[in-house]
Design an enzyme around this catalytic site. Structure first.
Site, PDB file in Angstrom:
ATOM      1  N   GLY A  76       0.807  -1.219   0.000  1.00  0.00           N
ATOM      2  CA  GLY A  76       0.000   0.000   0.000  1.00  0.00           C
ATOM      3  C   GLY A  76       0.837   1.266   0.000  1.00  0.00           C
ATOM      4  N   ASN A  78       1.541   3.549  -2.823  1.00  0.00           N
ATOM      5  CA  ASN A  78       1.473   4.507  -3.925  1.00  0.00           C
ATOM      6  C   ASN A  78       1.078   5.902  -3.450  1.00  0.00           C
ATOM      7  OD1 ASN A  78      -1.263   2.746  -4.097  1.00  0.00           O
ATOM      8  ND2 ASN A  78      -1.724   4.896  -4.465  1.00  0.00           N
ATOM      9  N   THR A  79       0.726   6.020  -2.168  1.00  0.00           N
ATOM     10  CA  THR A  79       0.342   7.313  -1.611  1.00  0.00           C
ATOM     11  C   THR A  79       0.514   7.274  -0.100  1.00  0.00           C
ATOM     12  OG1 THR A  79      -1.404   9.002  -1.561  1.00  0.00           O
ATOM     13  CG2 THR A  79      -2.089   6.716  -1.279  1.00  0.00           C
ATOM     14  N   GLY A  80       0.401   8.433   0.537  1.00  0.00           N
ATOM     15  CA  GLY A  80       0.356   8.515   1.983  1.00  0.00           C
ATOM     16  C   GLY A  80       1.599   8.032   2.704  1.00  0.00           C
ATOM     17  N   ILE A  81       1.371   7.381   3.854  1.00  0.00           N
ATOM     18  CA  ILE A  81       2.455   6.920   4.718  1.00  0.00           C
ATOM     19  C   ILE A  81       3.355   5.941   3.979  1.00  0.00           C
ATOM     20  CG2 ILE A  81       2.993   5.663   6.835  1.00  0.00           C
ATOM     21  CD1 ILE A  81       0.322   6.670   7.951  1.00  0.00           C
ATOM     22  N   GLY A  82       2.764   5.031   3.230  1.00  0.00           N
ATOM     23  CA  GLY A  82       3.555   4.038   2.520  1.00  0.00           C
ATOM     24  C   GLY A  82       4.501   4.663   1.515  1.00  0.00           C
ATOM     25  N   SER A 205      -3.037   0.748  14.715  1.00  0.00           N
ATOM     26  CA  SER A 205      -3.647   2.035  15.030  1.00  0.00           C
ATOM     27  C   SER A 205      -4.039   2.044  16.501  1.00  0.00           C
ATOM     28  CB  SER A 205      -4.889   2.272  14.170  1.00  0.00           C
ATOM     29  OG  SER A 205      -5.619   3.391  14.645  1.00  0.00           O
ATOM     30  N   TYR A 231     -13.391  -1.770  12.016  1.00  0.00           N
ATOM     31  CA  TYR A 231     -12.041  -1.218  11.876  1.00  0.00           C
ATOM     32  C   TYR A 231     -11.217  -1.428  13.140  1.00  0.00           C
ATOM     33  CZ  TYR A 231      -8.204   2.077  11.234  1.00  0.00           C
ATOM     34  OH  TYR A 231      -6.956   2.645  11.140  1.00  0.00           O
TER      35      TYR A 231
END
Length: 393
Positions: A76, A78-82, A205, A231
């Protein structure tokens, strides 16, 4: 002869005092006094807000150690934290397999990171954690390309989405956040052991605090709550998985830790439901009160890179610091149950250990492909290590 009296004039003392006070206050009268006061108030508020912003963003991993040639998988990313995690690992010389559900977006991120780091050792690989077949295909391809894996970062996830099912019929949040990574990690354990000392990082989380493993309704079929139910349960599952796996990997040189990245401004909250004004207000507030993706990646980076954590395993971190877990995050009875249930759901044969498995075979008589050390507690309370085996899958 008398001298003529010369008249003298004297200024009243109060005139001198008034004039002196007026002279001292000359620059702070009228609008100037208000402007100076407002400026001081603004500077004080700005300083307090700057301190608050620094606290919200948290510490930064600053050690300069490199990992040239180390083989890394990040899910995961391609964006954000990753994406920020891959960017920093690429700067430090890692060979990275970017495992993403959307190949087009992954490729765009890969090209951008190569341009920024000049590290050509980045590879775009398709991985849909909501499909167990996709997980197995990813692992099969990876094993034809690499004989070792130094670092696995289980970063991908979904949050608070409407109730949907994975390709295998499991509740989406548990299926992606836990089961997909559970299968991926287990299938890659042999490569991780070959590269020991190696590491696994699980992005969880603080929402696990609200989670409970519902043994009677694991897939939230009877009652579905997007955040406080499914979640939070999936994030608690991440932690229990980390705790159980750290025991099974004791003595192998493979460590596993989990972390809370913080409240981060990413696309993870794309499923937030509410009035438009609430969404707009949240976007504005997030610009200041949420972490940036770069800040959110720092704890993952510390767990992945810090030489001082080479022997740390089974722990929970936030803001680059180790935090204690609440009792239900340390419940090994639930962790054992969840592990066995997860094995069934993803189609892995159960791990077997003890005197009934002295021949090194599992229940169906096949020779296991991997062996794992597990810590068990003897009757006298001492901790001993036994070997547990898992057959090829």
């Amino acid at each position: 002869m008398s001298e003529a009296a010369t008249p003298t004039t004297t200024r009243p003392a109060y005139d001198d005092a008034t004039a002196e006070a007026a002279e001292k206050a000359l620059c702070f009268r009228g609008i100037w006094a208000w402007l100076v006061l407002l400026l001081l108030i603004f500077l004080c508020i700005a300083f307090v807000m700057w301190l608050l912003r620094k606290c919200i963003q948290g510490p930064v991993y600053r050690k300069a150690n490199r990992i040239d040639g180390k083989v890394v998988i990040v899910t995961g990313c391609n964006t954000g934290i990753g994406k920020e995690t891959v960017l920093e690992l690429a700067r430090r010389g890692a060979k990275i397999y970017m495992a993403c559900r959307d190949p087009a977006r992954c490729e765009a991120a890969r090209i951008e990171i190569i341009d920024r780091t000049q590290n050509q050792q980045l590879f775009n690989r398709s991985l849909d954690l909501g499909s167990l077949e996709s997980v197995r295909n990813f692992v099969a391809r990876f094993k034809t390309e690499e004989t070792r894996l130094d670092l696995l970062i289980n970063n991908a996830g979904v949050m608070a989405c409407p109730r949907t099912l994975t390709a295998d019929g499991y509740e989406q949040q548990l299926g992606v956040n836990h089961l997909g990574h559970f299968l991926l990690t287990n299938l890659l354990l042999d490569r991780l052991k070959q590269a020991a000392p190696s590491r696994i990082v699980v992005v969880s989380s603080a929402a696990y605090l609200f989670g409970r493993i519902n043994r009677e309704d694991l897939m939230s079929e009877r009652k579905y709550s997007k955040f406080f139910g499914a979640y939070s349960q999936s994030k608690l599952a991440n932690i229990l998985f980390t705790r159980k796996l750290s025991m099974l990997l004791s003595g192998t040189g493979v460590t596993v830790n989990c972390c809370h990245p913080g409240v981060v401004r990413t696309e993870l909250n794309r499923h937030f439901a509410g009035p438009n004004w609430t969404k707009n207000a949240l976007k504005v507030l997030s610009l200041y009160f949420f972490k940036t993706p770069r800040a959110g990646a720092q704890t993952s980076l510390r767990l992945a890179l810090d030489p001082g954590l080479e022997c740390s395993s089974g722990n929970y971190y936030s803001d680059c610091m180790r935090f204690p877990l609440v009792p239900w995050g340390r419940d090994m009875d639930t962790a054992d149950w969840l592990w066995r249930e997860s094995e069934k759901l993803v189609g892995l044969p159960p791990i077997q250990s003890g005197p009934n498995n002295e021949s090194g075979q599992n229940g169906n008589g096949t020779r296991p492909a991997t062996t794992t050390a597990a810590a068990t507690t003897a009757a006298d309370g001492s901790v001993e290590t036994v070997v547990v085996d898992r057959p090829s899958s």
